[in-house]
Design a protein around this motif. Sequence first.
Motif, PDB file in Angstrom:
ATOM      1  N   TRP A 299      47.446  64.466  29.812  1.00  0.00           N
ATOM      2  CA  TRP A 299      46.318  63.827  29.112  1.00  0.00           C
ATOM      3  C   TRP A 299      46.730  63.238  27.765  1.00  0.00           C
ATOM      4  CZ3 TRP A 299      43.620  63.590  33.137  1.00  0.00           C
ATOM      5  CH2 TRP A 299      43.398  64.686  33.980  1.00  0.00           C
ATOM      6  N   LYS A 300      48.040  63.189  27.506  1.00  0.00           N
ATOM      7  CA  LYS A 300      48.549  62.755  26.206  1.00  0.00           C
ATOM      8  C   LYS A 300      47.970  61.403  25.756  1.00  0.00           C
ATOM      9  CE  LYS A 300      52.935  62.124  23.794  1.00  0.00           C
ATOM     10  NZ  LYS A 300      53.866  61.053  24.090  1.00  0.00           N
ATOM     11  N   ASN A 301      47.926  60.437  26.672  1.00  0.00           N
ATOM     12  CA  ASN A 301      47.420  59.109  26.313  1.00  0.00           C
ATOM     13  C   ASN A 301      46.013  58.841  26.849  1.00  0.00           C
ATOM     14  OD1 ASN A 301      49.812  58.245  24.925  1.00  0.00           O
ATOM     15  ND2 ASN A 301      50.810  58.221  26.922  1.00  0.00           N
ATOM     16  N   ASP A 302      45.330  59.914  27.226  1.00  0.00           N
ATOM     17  CA  ASP A 302      43.988  59.802  27.795  1.00  0.00           C
ATOM     18  C   ASP A 302      42.970  59.491  26.684  1.00  0.00           C
ATOM     19  OD1 ASP A 302      41.983  60.557  30.044  1.00  0.00           O
ATOM     20  OD2 ASP A 302      41.389  61.844  28.373  1.00  0.00           O
ATOM     21  N   ALA A 303      42.108  58.516  26.940  1.00  0.00           N
ATOM     22  CA  ALA A 303      41.124  58.091  25.920  1.00  0.00           C
ATOM     23  C   ALA A 303      40.208  59.240  25.507  1.00  0.00           C
ATOM     24  CB  ALA A 303      40.299  56.928  26.456  1.00  0.00           C
ATOM     25  N   GLY A 304      39.766  60.043  26.483  1.00  0.00           N
ATOM     26  CA  GLY A 304      38.882  61.181  26.184  1.00  0.00           C
ATOM     27  C   GLY A 304      39.561  62.207  25.299  1.00  0.00           C
ATOM     28  N   MET A 305      40.847  62.472  25.555  1.00  0.00           N
ATOM     29  CA  MET A 305      41.596  63.452  24.760  1.00  0.00           C
ATOM     30  C   MET A 305      41.860  62.913  23.352  1.00  0.00           C
ATOM     31  SD  MET A 305      42.598  66.562  25.013  1.00  0.00           S
ATOM     32  CE  MET A 305      42.903  67.021  26.723  1.00  0.00           C
ATOM     33  N   LYS A 306      42.110  61.613  23.274  1.00  0.00           N
ATOM     34  CA  LYS A 306      42.328  61.007  21.947  1.00  0.00           C
ATOM     35  C   LYS A 306      41.064  61.120  21.089  1.00  0.00           C
ATOM     36  CE  LYS A 306      46.088  57.752  22.820  1.00  0.00           C
ATOM     37  NZ  LYS A 306      46.466  56.360  23.138  1.00  0.00           N
ATOM     38  N   ALA A 307      39.911  60.895  21.720  1.00  0.00           N
ATOM     39  CA  ALA A 307      38.631  61.006  20.999  1.00  0.00           C
ATOM     40  C   ALA A 307      38.412  62.439  20.507  1.00  0.00           C
ATOM     41  CB  ALA A 307      37.481  60.573  21.902  1.00  0.00           C
ATOM     42  N   PHE A 308      38.776  63.411  21.360  1.00  0.00           N
ATOM     43  CA  PHE A 308      38.657  64.828  21.004  1.00  0.00           C
ATOM     44  C   PHE A 308      39.556  65.152  19.800  1.00  0.00           C
ATOM     45  CE2 PHE A 308      40.335  69.233  21.755  1.00  0.00           C
ATOM     46  CZ  PHE A 308      39.169  69.932  21.464  1.00  0.00           C
ATOM     47  N   ASP A 309      40.795  64.652  19.843  1.00  0.00           N
ATOM     48  CA  ASP A 309      41.734  64.914  18.747  1.00  0.00           C
ATOM     49  C   ASP A 309      41.273  64.273  17.431  1.00  0.00           C
ATOM     50  OD1 ASP A 309      43.474  66.564  20.123  1.00  0.00           O
ATOM     51  OD2 ASP A 309      44.699  64.910  20.879  1.00  0.00           O
ATOM     52  N   GLU A 310      40.689  63.092  17.547  1.00  0.00           N
ATOM     53  CA  GLU A 310      40.162  62.419  16.346  1.00  0.00           C
ATOM     54  C   GLU A 310      39.001  63.217  15.750  1.00  0.00           C
ATOM     55  OE1 GLU A 310      39.142  58.417  17.524  1.00  0.00           O
ATOM     56  OE2 GLU A 310      41.252  57.971  18.012  1.00  0.00           O
ATOM     57  N   PHE A 311      38.151  63.747  16.637  1.00  0.00           N
ATOM     58  CA  PHE A 311      37.022  64.586  16.186  1.00  0.00           C
ATOM     59  C   PHE A 311      37.548  65.820  15.441  1.00  0.00           C
ATOM     60  CE2 PHE A 311      35.079  68.638  17.608  1.00  0.00           C
ATOM     61  CZ  PHE A 311      33.985  68.666  16.739  1.00  0.00           C
ATOM     62  N   LEU A 312      38.550  66.497  16.021  1.00  0.00           N
ATOM     63  CA  LEU A 312      39.108  67.695  15.379  1.00  0.00           C
ATOM     64  C   LEU A 312      39.688  67.353  14.015  1.00  0.00           C
ATOM     65  CD1 LEU A 312      40.994  69.709  18.171  1.00  0.00           C
ATOM     66  CD2 LEU A 312      38.795  70.226  17.149  1.00  0.00           C
TER      67      LEU A 312
END
Length: 409
Positions: A299-312
């Motif tokens: 999921w490294k380049n997954d859009a959903g995971m990127k959004a989660f990381d930005e939120f954190l």
Amino acid sequence: MPAIQLRLGAFSAALAVLAVTSSGALAQKKYDTGATDTEIKIGNIMPYSGPASAYGVIGKTEEAYFKKINAEGGINGRKINFVSYDDAYSPPKTVEQARKLVESDEVLLVFNPLGTPPNTAIQKYLNSKKVPQLFVATGATKWNDPKDFPWTMGWQPNYQSESRIYAKYILKEKPNAKIAILYQNDDYGKDYVKGLKDGLGAKAATMIVAEESYETSQPTIDSNIVKLKSTNADIFFNVTTPKFAAQAIKKMAEIEWKPLHFLNNVSASIGAVMKPAGFEASQGIISSAYLKDTSDPQWKNDAGMKAFDEFLAKYFPEGNRIDGAVMYGYTVAQGLVHVLKASGDNLTRENVMKQAANIKGLELGSMLPGIKVNTSPTDFAPISQLQLMRFKGDKWDLFGEVISGDVGG
């Protein structure tokens, strides 16, 4: 003729006025207690202390997510006022906090209160008050009962569905196995056991060789694990909350008991369970998932995971990224935001439940591909699909297809 035309003209004018006032009435804002032009007040109850305090981070994550929503302008221009109380996973305390939220704080709804016994204790009260008990943080099957409890709705896949999925796998891969079960002695634990028995069908009586229960007041479950090892079972079904799940994994390694180990989804957190128990001791454990695993490189380049990381990074830097409870809180908060947005300017309790009961094919970026949120007025189980996974190295590996565990399906 002119008189008739005059009358017709007056009639047309009256119709025009009526049309304007009707559309005005339709566009009027409707509010129940807890909602105004500027605010939506949401109540929540979490075990910030006590035996299930590992789950307290869910409430903290939700609070951070609503801060993000407020910073971005709120929901249809309204800010979320999130009021969250500690019940220490103690049902009498849950009742006290629910009354406080409804009668003193005057919230619009109670969102994602955690635990099967705590939610059971407040279900009748909230339904009698017609206050939504929305997206409860427990997978007990009984939250999907719109006929008797129209104000209560679950969120995650229910426990019986999950157990049936494990039963399907066991019958296919190890049809002659001997199964030992450890479960929490309450509705939550018993729901899982029922699901497994129903899934195994007629074979349950011969395959299950031991059922051992524990109380949340116990400091440790070491003696329960030692007792279960003596049954020589080759499959262990571990129905525990995080603190006890980590203890079980540790103790099994210590006494060198190595059955095929099934761990319920609510305790599959790497940060709260596998890491404290020790990665070496956790190898080969099977569980199930509907959310993406933050430690999985796919999921490294997954859009959903990127959004989660930005939120954190921006709103919850203290959150433990590998704690599954953080991802859970983030996802269910998105579910509530979806419902509140859909409610528009009709922020009545009745309309909130109506919108919650009409979710169609909602995909959230943190959920596994193919898993969607669906509800209807007769189906209050938003998520009913799971994928099996096995613990390998320091992460979970998904295997097989997405399986629906609908009870009765």
